[in-house]
Design an enzyme around this catalytic site. Sequence first.
Site, PDB file in Angstrom:
ATOM      1  N   ASN A  40      -7.962   4.387  -5.601  1.00  0.00           N
ATOM      2  CA  ASN A  40      -6.729   3.552  -5.356  1.00  0.00           C
ATOM      3  C   ASN A  40      -7.063   3.891  -3.605  1.00  0.00           C
ATOM      4  OD1 ASN A  40      -5.134   2.862  -7.683  1.00  0.00           O
ATOM      5  ND2 ASN A  40      -6.029   4.287  -8.093  1.00  0.00           N
ATOM      6  N   LEU A  63      -5.002  15.936  -9.244  1.00  0.00           N
ATOM      7  CA  LEU A  63      -4.718  16.505 -10.708  1.00  0.00           C
ATOM      8  C   LEU A  63      -3.824  17.671 -11.017  1.00  0.00           C
ATOM      9  CD1 LEU A  63      -8.339  15.320 -11.854  1.00  0.00           C
ATOM     10  CD2 LEU A  63      -6.186  13.906 -12.150  1.00  0.00           C
ATOM     11  N   ASN A  68       3.697   8.293  -8.330  1.00  0.00           N
ATOM     12  CA  ASN A  68       2.371   7.826  -8.932  1.00  0.00           C
ATOM     13  C   ASN A  68       1.851   7.165  -9.615  1.00  0.00           C
ATOM     14  OD1 ASN A  68      -0.014   9.932  -9.743  1.00  0.00           O
ATOM     15  ND2 ASN A  68       0.945   9.865 -11.536  1.00  0.00           N
ATOM     16  N   HIS A 112      -0.625   5.851 -12.733  1.00  0.00           N
ATOM     17  CA  HIS A 112      -1.000   6.648 -14.401  1.00  0.00           C
ATOM     18  C   HIS A 112      -0.907   5.545 -14.903  1.00  0.00           C
ATOM     19  CE1 HIS A 112      -1.677   9.028 -17.430  1.00  0.00           C
ATOM     20  NE2 HIS A 112      -1.180   8.292 -18.386  1.00  0.00           N
ATOM     21  N   GLU A 161      -4.952  -1.131 -10.880  1.00  0.00           N
ATOM     22  CA  GLU A 161      -4.399  -0.432  -9.915  1.00  0.00           C
ATOM     23  C   GLU A 161      -4.450  -0.540  -8.873  1.00  0.00           C
ATOM     24  OE1 GLU A 161      -5.486   3.836 -10.758  1.00  0.00           O
ATOM     25  OE2 GLU A 161      -5.676   3.307 -13.162  1.00  0.00           O
TER      26      GLU A 161
END
Length: 214
Positions: free
Chosen positions: A17, A93, A110, A112, A182
């Site tokens: 990402n 994490l 964030n 997910h 993503e």
Amino acid sequence: MTDRLRLGVLVSGRGSNLQAILDRCAEGRLSAQVAVVISNIAEAYALERARKAGVPAVALEPRDFPDREAHDRAIVEALQSHGAELIVLAGYLRILTASIFEAYANRIINIHPSLVPAFCGKNMHGLRVHQAVLDYGAKVSGLTVHFVEPEVDTGPIILQHVVPVSEDDTPESLEQRILSFEHEKYAEAIQLIAEGRVTVEGRRTRILPEESGK
Ligand code: GAR
């Protein structure tokens, strides 16, 4: 492009990402720039990606600090010294503590890899999420980009994207299919924020039409 939103990206792993964000910044497709990349794991490949892109890469390992707060204070110092305006969690994490929320209230996002509030929460990350989706027999999954609050995976949702689950999927194949979305959608959310088009009312966000932002 002037006035580009300065991003502080927090990572723990491979950083695909992050790479998607770096590429889009370099191509001028994002009104943002990565000011610093910080990892809690010195060997994270994401730091290598940052270095290759000429972006400051900082490793801050928890074992070098007396407690979580001290670790997060060091992260805030690194973010502020590079002028980061928005914190982008990209496969980071660790749970954030108060010092980060105080310094960057409502300025942490964030991604997910599921449709929150399904298949999320503490210890739900990476392949575990996709395994849980397959174990449950869900027919769709997807991704969620959201503002971060002290509770894990609970902040106001900026955008979601639905991805079908196929009968032959493995956790790895589902992860790959979602990951490609993503990369597009995280950049899209950052661009909306950079354009000042995301407003928050309680739990709900509203995306303002183009050219109505800052
Ligand atoms: C991504 O799939 C991201 O959505 C997920 O970790 C992966 C990081 O990949 N995040 C979580 O599960 C957060 N709970 P990347 O390092 O290649 O960007």
